[in-house]
Design a protein around this motif. Structure first.
Motif, PDB file in Angstrom:
ATOM      1  N   GLN A   1      69.938  40.273  -2.931  1.00 10.91           N
ATOM      2  CA  GLN A   1      70.085  41.005  -1.663  1.00 10.91           C
ATOM      3  C   GLN A   1      71.077  42.157  -1.813  1.00 10.91           C
ATOM      4  O   GLN A   1      70.806  43.286  -1.408  1.00 10.91           O
ATOM      5  N   ILE A   2      72.223  41.867  -2.385  1.00  8.30           N
ATOM      6  CA  ILE A   2      73.258  42.896  -2.542  1.00  8.30           C
ATOM      7  C   ILE A   2      72.790  43.965  -3.527  1.00  8.30           C
ATOM      8  O   ILE A   2      72.996  45.162  -3.314  1.00  8.30           O
ATOM      9  N   GLY A   3      72.118  43.528  -4.591  1.00 13.49           N
ATOM     10  CA  GLY A   3      71.574  44.480  -5.560  1.00 13.49           C
ATOM     11  C   GLY A   3      70.503  45.373  -4.946  1.00 13.49           C
ATOM     12  O   GLY A   3      70.451  46.573  -5.216  1.00 13.49           O
ATOM     13  N   PHE A   4      69.642  44.786  -4.108  1.00 12.77           N
ATOM     14  CA  PHE A   4      68.610  45.565  -3.431  1.00 12.77           C
ATOM     15  C   PHE A   4      69.248  46.608  -2.516  1.00 12.77           C
ATOM     16  O   PHE A   4      68.838  47.777  -2.497  1.00 12.77           O
ATOM     17  N   PHE A   5      70.266  46.192  -1.778  1.00 15.22           N
ATOM     18  CA  PHE A   5      70.998  47.127  -0.923  1.00 15.22           C
ATOM     19  C   PHE A   5      71.609  48.249  -1.767  1.00 15.22           C
ATOM     20  O   PHE A   5      71.483  49.436  -1.441  1.00 15.22           O
ATOM     21  N   GLY A   6      72.271  47.881  -2.859  1.00 19.76           N
ATOM     22  CA  GLY A   6      72.895  48.877  -3.730  1.00 19.76           C
ATOM     23  C   GLY A   6      71.893  49.827  -4.343  1.00 19.76           C
ATOM     24  O   GLY A   6      72.163  51.025  -4.505  1.00 19.76           O
ATOM     25  N   PHE A   7      70.728  49.300  -4.689  1.00 21.18           N
ATOM     26  CA  PHE A   7      69.687  50.158  -5.237  1.00 21.18           C
ATOM     27  C   PHE A   7      69.235  51.167  -4.183  1.00 21.18           C
ATOM     28  O   PHE A   7      68.988  52.335  -4.498  1.00 21.18           O
ATOM     29  N   ASN A   8      69.136  50.743  -2.927  1.00 18.10           N
ATOM     30  CA  ASN A   8      68.823  51.662  -1.835  1.00 18.10           C
ATOM     31  C   ASN A   8      69.853  52.780  -1.762  1.00 18.10           C
ATOM     32  O   ASN A   8      69.498  53.951  -1.660  1.00 18.10           O
ATOM     33  N   VAL A   9      71.124  52.409  -1.780  1.00 18.41           N
ATOM     34  CA  VAL A   9      72.192  53.421  -1.724  1.00 18.41           C
ATOM     35  C   VAL A   9      72.050  54.376  -2.905  1.00 18.41           C
ATOM     36  O   VAL A   9      72.112  55.597  -2.747  1.00 18.41           O
ATOM     37  N   HIS A  10      71.852  53.819  -4.085  1.00 17.30           N
ATOM     38  CA  HIS A  10      71.716  54.640  -5.297  1.00 17.30           C
ATOM     39  C   HIS A  10      70.555  55.633  -5.172  1.00 17.30           C
ATOM     40  O   HIS A  10      70.713  56.820  -5.450  1.00 17.30           O
ATOM     41  N   VAL A  11      69.402  55.149  -4.748  1.00 21.41           N
ATOM     42  CA  VAL A  11      68.221  56.004  -4.655  1.00 21.41           C
ATOM     43  C   VAL A  11      68.427  57.100  -3.620  1.00 21.41           C
ATOM     44  O   VAL A  11      68.211  58.284  -3.901  1.00 21.41           O
ATOM     45  N   TRP A  12      68.858  56.727  -2.421  1.00 17.31           N
ATOM     46  CA  TRP A  12      69.045  57.732  -1.372  1.00 17.31           C
ATOM     47  C   TRP A  12      70.138  58.724  -1.740  1.00 17.31           C
ATOM     48  O   TRP A  12      69.992  59.931  -1.531  1.00 17.31           O
ATOM     49  N   PHE A  13      71.244  58.220  -2.292  1.00 18.24           N
ATOM     50  CA  PHE A  13      72.325  59.131  -2.689  1.00 18.24           C
ATOM     51  C   PHE A  13      71.837  60.058  -3.802  1.00 18.24           C
ATOM     52  O   PHE A  13      72.130  61.251  -3.797  1.00 18.24           O
ATOM     53  N   GLY A  14      71.075  59.510  -4.739  1.00 21.56           N
ATOM     54  CA  GLY A  14      70.515  60.335  -5.811  1.00 21.56           C
ATOM     55  C   GLY A  14      69.600  61.423  -5.283  1.00 21.56           C
ATOM     56  O   GLY A  14      69.654  62.577  -5.724  1.00 21.56           O
TER      57      GLY A  14
ATOM     58  N   VAL B   1      73.322  59.242   6.908  1.00 18.38           N
ATOM     59  CA  VAL B   1      71.891  58.976   6.711  1.00 18.38           C
ATOM     60  C   VAL B   1      71.689  57.869   5.681  1.00 18.38           C
ATOM     61  O   VAL B   1      70.896  56.941   5.886  1.00 18.38           O
ATOM     62  N   ILE B   2      72.417  57.937   4.575  1.00 19.25           N
ATOM     63  CA  ILE B   2      72.294  56.931   3.514  1.00 19.25           C
ATOM     64  C   ILE B   2      72.702  55.549   4.020  1.00 19.25           C
ATOM     65  O   ILE B   2      72.027  54.546   3.745  1.00 19.25           O
ATOM     66  N   ILE B   3      73.783  55.491   4.771  1.00 18.32           N
ATOM     67  CA  ILE B   3      74.282  54.225   5.326  1.00 18.32           C
ATOM     68  C   ILE B   3      73.221  53.580   6.219  1.00 18.32           C
ATOM     69  O   ILE B   3      72.938  52.386   6.106  1.00 18.32           O
ATOM     70  N   VAL B   4      72.632  54.368   7.089  1.00 20.84           N
ATOM     71  CA  VAL B   4      71.639  53.845   8.030  1.00 20.84           C
ATOM     72  C   VAL B   4      70.357  53.452   7.299  1.00 20.84           C
ATOM     73  O   VAL B   4      69.844  52.343   7.483  1.00 20.84           O
ATOM     74  N   LEU B   5      69.825  54.344   6.471  1.00 17.91           N
ATOM     75  CA  LEU B   5      68.577  54.045   5.760  1.00 17.91           C
ATOM     76  C   LEU B   5      68.700  52.807   4.872  1.00 17.91           C
ATOM     77  O   LEU B   5      67.812  51.951   4.873  1.00 17.91           O
ATOM     78  N   SER B   6      69.770  52.721   4.121  1.00 14.82           N
ATOM     79  CA  SER B   6      69.942  51.599   3.194  1.00 14.82           C
ATOM     80  C   SER B   6      70.011  50.276   3.939  1.00 14.82           C
ATOM     81  O   SER B   6      69.411  49.278   3.517  1.00 14.82           O
TER      82      SER B   6
ATOM     83  N   LEU C   1      68.847  49.644   7.086  1.00 18.53           N
ATOM     84  CA  LEU C   1      67.572  49.375   7.756  1.00 18.53           C
ATOM     85  C   LEU C   1      66.522  48.857   6.777  1.00 18.53           C
ATOM     86  O   LEU C   1      65.803  47.895   7.082  1.00 18.53           O
ATOM     87  N   ILE C   2      66.428  49.471   5.624  1.00 19.03           N
ATOM     88  CA  ILE C   2      65.438  49.028   4.639  1.00 19.03           C
ATOM     89  C   ILE C   2      65.766  47.631   4.133  1.00 19.03           C
ATOM     90  O   ILE C   2      64.881  46.778   4.011  1.00 19.03           O
TER      91      ILE C   2
ATOM     92  N   ASP D   1      67.490  45.312   5.745  1.00 17.29           N
ATOM     93  CA  ASP D   1      67.216  44.391   6.854  1.00 17.29           C
ATOM     94  C   ASP D   1      65.715  44.150   7.017  1.00 17.29           C
ATOM     95  O   ASP D   1      65.290  43.024   7.297  1.00 17.29           O
ATOM     96  N   LEU D   2      64.916  45.188   6.846  1.00 12.54           N
ATOM     97  CA  LEU D   2      63.469  45.038   6.954  1.00 12.54           C
ATOM     98  C   LEU D   2      62.941  44.069   5.892  1.00 12.54           C
ATOM     99  O   LEU D   2      62.165  43.165   6.191  1.00 12.54           O
ATOM    100  N   PHE D   3      63.403  44.214   4.668  1.00  9.55           N
ATOM    101  CA  PHE D   3      62.937  43.320   3.603  1.00  9.55           C
ATOM    102  C   PHE D   3      63.478  41.899   3.773  1.00  9.55           C
ATOM    103  O   PHE D   3      62.786  40.928   3.447  1.00  9.55           O
ATOM    104  N   LEU D   4      64.689  41.768   4.307  1.00  7.55           N
ATOM    105  CA  LEU D   4      65.203  40.433   4.625  1.00  7.55           C
ATOM    106  C   LEU D   4      64.349  39.786   5.718  1.00  7.55           C
ATOM    107  O   LEU D   4      64.078  38.578   5.679  1.00  7.55           O
ATOM    108  N   HIS D   5      63.933  40.583   6.686  1.00  5.89           N
ATOM    109  CA  HIS D   5      63.048  40.084   7.747  1.00  5.89           C
ATOM    110  C   HIS D   5      61.717  39.608   7.153  1.00  5.89           C
ATOM    111  O   HIS D   5      61.215  38.538   7.506  1.00  5.89           O
ATOM    112  N   PHE D   6      61.152  40.401   6.243  1.00  4.09           N
ATOM    113  CA  PHE D   6      59.904  40.004   5.582  1.00  4.09           C
ATOM    114  C   PHE D   6      60.083  38.687   4.830  1.00  4.09           C
ATOM    115  O   PHE D   6      59.219  37.810   4.859  1.00  4.09           O
ATOM    116  N   GLN D   7      61.220  38.554   4.173  1.00  2.72           N
ATOM    117  CA  GLN D   7      61.494  37.337   3.404  1.00  2.72           C
ATOM    118  C   GLN D   7      61.599  36.120   4.330  1.00  2.72           C
ATOM    119  O   GLN D   7      61.008  35.081   4.059  1.00  2.72           O
ATOM    120  N   LYS D   8      62.344  36.258   5.431  1.00  6.59           N
ATOM    121  CA  LYS D   8      62.468  35.154   6.398  1.00  6.59           C
ATOM    122  C   LYS D   8      61.121  34.803   7.007  1.00  6.59           C
ATOM    123  O   LYS D   8      60.787  33.638   7.168  1.00  6.59           O
TER     124      LYS D   8
END
Length: 192
Positions: free
Chosen positions: A62-75, A168-173, A175-176, A178-185
């Motif tokens: 979960q934390i890695g997925f979040f971090g990857f989001n930050v990395h991608v959007w920041f990149g 923008v990065i904070i919000v997108l990362s 939300l995405i 949370d969306l995948f956590l919702h899918f998992q639950k």
């Protein structure tokens, strides 16, 4: 149709010329013999080392997925800013990447991952603390980088623009993630 390919060929030639200029610049001013190169290497390695010791391994995915989001959007945002000429990094690990690999792939994602881990473990408000971290990075760290020539603005870009990208990065990362956590639950509840 010919004018389309003529223009496309002209753009490709200019991109090749710019890539060649970056390679020349990197060799002369940003390679292994410069302190800035080694600073970027350390900025890449140290946060990853810190993450190795501090990561909550029970929530690593979960934390890695979040971090990857930050990395991608920041990149994406950082590449946009450098390619459009709003800012640049005078020192880089590689001439093939227009950004600071230490910032984009390590420092910023790791700081946000550790913050995300802390706020979710302690039931703190993610957005408040993320905005504080974004402000710290935009209005404290980047001015330090500008003062020691690790970052340079062009075309009227400024620290507030950087802060807006962090928002923008904070919000997108979040939300995405949370969306995948919702899918998992949702899928777990269907299985049960």
């Amino acid at each position: 149709m010919d004018s389309q390919y003529e223009l496309l060929n002209k753009i490709a030639e200019k991109q090749q010329e710019i890539a060649s200029d970056w390679a020349t610049y990197w060799t002369e001013f940003s390679s292994f013999s410069t302190w800035g190169f080694w600073f970027d290497v350390v900025m890449f390695a140290l946060p990853l080392l810190l993450l190795y010791f501090k990561l909550d391994r029970t929530r690593a995915f979960q934390i890695g997925f979040f971090g990857f989001n930050v990395h991608v959007w920041f990149g994406y945002f950082d590449t946009f800013g450098t390619v459009q000429g709003y800012w640049t990094y005078p020192y880089q690990i590689s001439s093939y990447l227009p950004n600071s690999l230490g910032m984009d792939a390590s420092l910023v994602p790791v700081l946000f991952m550790l913050l995300y881990q802390w706020v979710t473990n302690t039931n703190r408000n993610y957005y408040v603390y993320s905005l504080l971290l974004g402000a710290l990075l935009s209005f404290v760290l980047k001015p330090i980088f500008v003062s020691i020539n690790l970052f340079k603005f062009y075309m009227g870009a400024n620290y507030f623009h950087l802060f807006l990208t962090y928002i923008v990065i904070i919000v997108l990362s979040k939300l995405i993630t949370d969306l995948f956590l919702h899918f998992q639950k949702e899928s777990s509840s269907k299985v049960s």
